[in-house]
Design a protein around this motif. Structure first.
Motif, PDB file in Angstrom:
ATOM      1  N   ALA A 124      28.661   6.202   5.781  1.00  0.00           N
ATOM      2  CA  ALA A 124      28.650   4.755   6.001  1.00  0.00           C
ATOM      3  C   ALA A 124      27.638   4.365   7.070  1.00  0.00           C
ATOM      4  CB  ALA A 124      30.056   4.282   6.394  1.00  0.00           C
ATOM      5  N   ILE A 125      27.523   5.170   8.113  1.00  0.00           N
ATOM      6  CA  ILE A 125      26.545   4.876   9.169  1.00  0.00           C
ATOM      7  C   ILE A 125      25.123   5.032   8.643  1.00  0.00           C
ATOM      8  CG2 ILE A 125      25.704   5.638  11.417  1.00  0.00           C
ATOM      9  CD1 ILE A 125      28.561   6.436  12.111  1.00  0.00           C
ATOM     10  N   ALA A 126      24.889   6.052   7.815  1.00  0.00           N
ATOM     11  CA  ALA A 126      23.536   6.286   7.301  1.00  0.00           C
ATOM     12  C   ALA A 126      23.063   5.142   6.413  1.00  0.00           C
ATOM     13  CB  ALA A 126      23.499   7.608   6.528  1.00  0.00           C
ATOM     14  N   PHE A 127      23.947   4.554   5.632  1.00  0.00           N
ATOM     15  CA  PHE A 127      23.572   3.462   4.731  1.00  0.00           C
ATOM     16  C   PHE A 127      23.846   2.085   5.325  1.00  0.00           C
ATOM     17  CE2 PHE A 127      24.137   6.984   1.715  1.00  0.00           C
ATOM     18  CZ  PHE A 127      22.932   6.918   1.042  1.00  0.00           C
ATOM     19  N   GLY A 128      24.330   2.023   6.563  1.00  0.00           N
ATOM     20  CA  GLY A 128      24.545   0.738   7.218  1.00  0.00           C
ATOM     21  C   GLY A 128      25.647  -0.101   6.606  1.00  0.00           C
ATOM     22  N   VAL A 129      26.718   0.529   6.188  1.00  0.00           N
ATOM     23  CA  VAL A 129      27.842  -0.177   5.595  1.00  0.00           C
ATOM     24  C   VAL A 129      28.880  -0.441   6.668  1.00  0.00           C
ATOM     25  CG1 VAL A 129      29.618  -0.122   3.802  1.00  0.00           C
ATOM     26  CG2 VAL A 129      27.404   0.962   3.399  1.00  0.00           C
ATOM     27  N   GLY A 130      29.300  -1.711   6.808  1.00  0.00           N
ATOM     28  CA  GLY A 130      30.275  -2.096   7.811  1.00  0.00           C
ATOM     29  C   GLY A 130      31.692  -1.832   7.354  1.00  0.00           C
ATOM     30  N   PRO A 131      32.674  -2.296   8.141  1.00  0.00           N
ATOM     31  CA  PRO A 131      34.083  -2.071   7.770  1.00  0.00           C
ATOM     32  C   PRO A 131      34.461  -2.691   6.434  1.00  0.00           C
ATOM     33  CG  PRO A 131      33.906  -2.708  10.080  1.00  0.00           C
ATOM     34  CD  PRO A 131      32.551  -2.900   9.479  1.00  0.00           C
ATOM     35  N   GLU A 132      33.974  -3.925   6.167  1.00  0.00           N
ATOM     36  CA  GLU A 132      34.333  -4.567   4.894  1.00  0.00           C
ATOM     37  C   GLU A 132      33.757  -3.796   3.709  1.00  0.00           C
ATOM     38  OE1 GLU A 132      32.992  -6.068   7.435  1.00  0.00           O
ATOM     39  OE2 GLU A 132      34.509  -7.508   8.148  1.00  0.00           O
ATOM     40  N   GLY A 133      32.490  -3.403   3.803  1.00  0.00           N
ATOM     41  CA  GLY A 133      31.889  -2.635   2.726  1.00  0.00           C
ATOM     42  C   GLY A 133      32.532  -1.271   2.551  1.00  0.00           C
ATOM     43  N   SER A 134      32.934  -0.627   3.667  1.00  0.00           N
ATOM     44  CA  SER A 134      33.588   0.673   3.567  1.00  0.00           C
ATOM     45  C   SER A 134      34.945   0.556   2.892  1.00  0.00           C
ATOM     46  CB  SER A 134      33.745   1.280   4.971  1.00  0.00           C
ATOM     47  OG  SER A 134      32.492   1.437   5.602  1.00  0.00           O
ATOM     48  N   LEU A 135      35.683  -0.509   3.224  1.00  0.00           N
ATOM     49  CA  LEU A 135      36.968  -0.713   2.550  1.00  0.00           C
ATOM     50  C   LEU A 135      36.767  -1.015   1.072  1.00  0.00           C
ATOM     51  CD1 LEU A 135      40.011  -0.875   2.888  1.00  0.00           C
ATOM     52  CD2 LEU A 135      39.772  -3.295   3.476  1.00  0.00           C
ATOM     53  N   ALA A 136      35.723  -1.770   0.748  1.00  0.00           N
ATOM     54  CA  ALA A 136      35.420  -2.025  -0.666  1.00  0.00           C
ATOM     55  C   ALA A 136      35.073  -0.729  -1.393  1.00  0.00           C
ATOM     56  CB  ALA A 136      34.276  -3.027  -0.765  1.00  0.00           C
ATOM     57  N   ALA A 137      34.332   0.164  -0.727  1.00  0.00           N
ATOM     58  CA  ALA A 137      34.009   1.452  -1.343  1.00  0.00           C
ATOM     59  C   ALA A 137      35.265   2.276  -1.584  1.00  0.00           C
ATOM     60  CB  ALA A 137      33.030   2.220  -0.454  1.00  0.00           C
ATOM     61  N   LEU A 138      36.206   2.236  -0.642  1.00  0.00           N
ATOM     62  CA  LEU A 138      37.462   2.959  -0.848  1.00  0.00           C
ATOM     63  C   LEU A 138      38.256   2.377  -2.011  1.00  0.00           C
ATOM     64  CD1 LEU A 138      38.675   3.552   2.821  1.00  0.00           C
ATOM     65  CD2 LEU A 138      37.672   5.211   1.253  1.00  0.00           C
ATOM     66  N   LEU A 139      38.262   1.049  -2.133  1.00  0.00           N
ATOM     67  CA  LEU A 139      38.955   0.426  -3.260  1.00  0.00           C
ATOM     68  C   LEU A 139      38.319   0.822  -4.591  1.00  0.00           C
ATOM     69  CD1 LEU A 139      39.637  -3.178  -1.906  1.00  0.00           C
ATOM     70  CD2 LEU A 139      41.273  -1.327  -2.205  1.00  0.00           C
ATOM     71  N   CYS A 140      36.997   0.827  -4.629  1.00  0.00           N
ATOM     72  CA  CYS A 140      36.317   1.227  -5.869  1.00  0.00           C
ATOM     73  C   CYS A 140      36.586   2.696  -6.190  1.00  0.00           C
ATOM     74  CB  CYS A 140      34.814   0.982  -5.734  1.00  0.00           C
ATOM     75  SG  CYS A 140      34.357  -0.768  -5.642  1.00  0.00           S
ATOM     76  N   ALA A 141      36.595   3.548  -5.163  1.00  0.00           N
ATOM     77  CA  ALA A 141      36.888   4.961  -5.395  1.00  0.00           C
ATOM     78  C   ALA A 141      38.315   5.141  -5.910  1.00  0.00           C
ATOM     79  CB  ALA A 141      36.678   5.756  -4.103  1.00  0.00           C
ATOM     80  N   GLY A 142      39.257   4.394  -5.336  1.00  0.00           N
ATOM     81  CA  GLY A 142      40.632   4.469  -5.832  1.00  0.00           C
ATOM     82  C   GLY A 142      40.748   3.985  -7.264  1.00  0.00           C
ATOM     83  N   ALA A 143      40.031   2.907  -7.600  1.00  0.00           N
ATOM     84  CA  ALA A 143      40.059   2.413  -8.984  1.00  0.00           C
ATOM     85  C   ALA A 143      39.473   3.434  -9.950  1.00  0.00           C
ATOM     86  CB  ALA A 143      39.292   1.097  -9.068  1.00  0.00           C
ATOM     87  N   LEU A 144      38.398   4.121  -9.529  1.00  0.00           N
ATOM     88  CA  LEU A 144      37.815   5.152 -10.389  1.00  0.00           C
ATOM     89  C   LEU A 144      38.769   6.325 -10.583  1.00  0.00           C
ATOM     90  CD1 LEU A 144      34.115   5.222  -9.137  1.00  0.00           C
ATOM     91  CD2 LEU A 144      34.981   4.292 -11.282  1.00  0.00           C
ATOM     92  N   VAL A 145      39.473   6.697  -9.523  1.00  0.00           N
ATOM     93  CA  VAL A 145      40.449   7.787  -9.641  1.00  0.00           C
ATOM     94  C   VAL A 145      41.570   7.391 -10.600  1.00  0.00           C
ATOM     95  CG1 VAL A 145      42.190   9.117  -8.373  1.00  0.00           C
ATOM     96  CG2 VAL A 145      39.922   8.787  -7.398  1.00  0.00           C
ATOM     97  N   CYS A 146      42.066   6.168 -10.475  1.00  0.00           N
ATOM     98  CA  CYS A 146      43.117   5.695 -11.384  1.00  0.00           C
ATOM     99  C   CYS A 146      42.621   5.672 -12.827  1.00  0.00           C
ATOM    100  CB  CYS A 146      43.585   4.305 -10.959  1.00  0.00           C
ATOM    101  SG  CYS A 146      44.427   4.253  -9.361  1.00  0.00           S
ATOM    102  N   ALA A 147      41.395   5.173 -13.031  1.00  0.00           N
ATOM    103  CA  ALA A 147      40.848   5.139 -14.385  1.00  0.00           C
ATOM    104  C   ALA A 147      40.642   6.545 -14.942  1.00  0.00           C
ATOM    105  CB  ALA A 147      39.520   4.373 -14.381  1.00  0.00           C
ATOM    106  N   PHE A 148      40.220   7.473 -14.089  1.00  0.00           N
ATOM    107  CA  PHE A 148      40.024   8.857 -14.540  1.00  0.00           C
ATOM    108  C   PHE A 148      41.334   9.467 -15.021  1.00  0.00           C
ATOM    109  CE2 PHE A 148      40.323  13.357 -13.364  1.00  0.00           C
ATOM    110  CZ  PHE A 148      39.354  13.888 -14.208  1.00  0.00           C
ATOM    111  N   PHE A 149      42.408   9.302 -14.233  1.00  0.00           N
ATOM    112  CA  PHE A 149      43.686   9.874 -14.639  1.00  0.00           C
ATOM    113  C   PHE A 149      44.250   9.151 -15.874  1.00  0.00           C
ATOM    114  CE2 PHE A 149      43.667  11.850 -10.463  1.00  0.00           C
ATOM    115  CZ  PHE A 149      44.264  13.070 -10.734  1.00  0.00           C
TER     116      PHE A 149
END
Length: 313
Positions: free
Chosen positions: A78-103
């Motif tokens: 997140a620091i390398a790509f300059g993503v703040g707290p809101e963007g990091s939380l959005a990335a976690l939500l997208c990762a969780g959605a992908l995991v749910c869709a995968f299963f």
């Protein structure tokens, strides 16, 4: 198995594209590293844009979501790509959605997505609760040393601001970080009583109000209150011993609470993911009624156990 086959074919096609597609024009050298960097920057821009959505704003307004976002934003990626707290939380939500869709695709079941989503939410909440308990134990263990350090610093003639700065510099752990923030507030011109009140809120342990009152009295009267702080250190040590003894004495009760709360949920979730017959039965009115009755009985058992523990904990 069909879902795994589809995902395998898609992954193979993607890797084949990376190998077979040539680079750009003259001077443009294609490499997987450059492709990954460009893709990472595009994903980061997308996450920053998604970070301003109402869902992310609602989640980051909660204590758990805010701590999770701050922790995710402090990672090297997140620091390398300059993503703040809101963007990091959005990335976690997208990762969780992908995991749910995968299963959901892997198990070919419409119930897999909500079950995996609830499991991920439960893991995040329990992890945050465990982190809070660990920080509280660290603060409780550091309080006797902090009381003694304050007694020595203020007994040697230092002012409240100097003593607080000394504690924040020489102590370690979450408690020292709270004193360092208080020292910074005093340097920035915040009132003493306001800074002490903020300190008591950040510590959030038994005895924090007593410490805040002692610091305010010392600031108003000029008294170092050395004897009071030394006695508070001894009382904090005894309190830590009592809490450890209480934790040992109530270990069986707490284990019973965990078993009563988690075992039915884990069993239902596992059967929902693995058994097609259970899935079909769960979608019927009788199945939904049985699950609701089981949840009600589980909640009743938890309420009884909490009532029994109320006189102890």
């Amino acid at each position: 198995m069909e879902g795994a086959l589809v995902l395998g074919v898609a992954l193979t096609a993607f890797l084949g594209t990376l190998v077979l597609v040539p680079g750009g024009g003259e001077g443009a050298v294609w490499s997987p590293g450059s492709f990954a960097r460009r893709a990472g920057h595009r994903v980061a821009r997308l996450m920053r844009r998604f970070g301003g959505s109402a869902t992310v704003s609602l989640l980051i307004g909660t204590d758990v979501g805010q701590r999770l976002a701050l922790e995710a934003s402090s990672t090297p990626v997140a620091i390398a790509f300059g993503v703040g707290p809101e963007g990091s939380l959005a990335a976690l939500l997208c990762a969780g959605a992908l995991v749910c869709a995968f299963f959901g695709l892997l198990l070919a079941s419409p119930l897999a997505c909500p079950v995996v989503g609830l499991a991920l939410v439960g893991i995040c909440v329990s992890r945050d609760a465990a982190r809070g308990r660990r920080i509280r134990r660290e603060v409780l263990g550091a309080m006797p040393g902090i009381y003694r350090t304050l007694a020595v610093a203020m007994g040697s003639g230092q002012t409240l601001a100097q003593a607080v700065e000394y504690v924040g510099t020489h102590e370690r752990g979450p408690a020292s970080a709270a004193f360092a923030r208080m020292s910074l507030r005093l340097r920035c011109g915040t009132g003493t009583e306001e800074a002490v009140e903020a300190l008591s809120r950040e510590l959030d342990v038994p005895g924090a109000e007593l410490l805040a009152t002692a610091l305010v009295i010392s600031h108003r009267t000029g008294s170092p209150l050395r004897d009071l702080l030394v006695r508070s250190a001894r009382l904090a040590e005894r309190q830590g011993e009592f809490e450890r003894l209480l934790s040992v004495k109530t270990a069986q009760v707490r284990l019973s609470v965990r078993i009563v709360c988690l075992l039915p949920v884990i069993m239902v979730g596992a059967l929902t993911l693995l058994s097609p017959d259970f899935q079909r039965g769960l979608l019927t009115p009788a199945g939904i009624g049985c699950i609701c009755a089981a949840m009600a009985l589980d909640g009743l058992a938890l309420a009884i156990i909490r009532r029994m523990m109320r006189g102890v904990l």
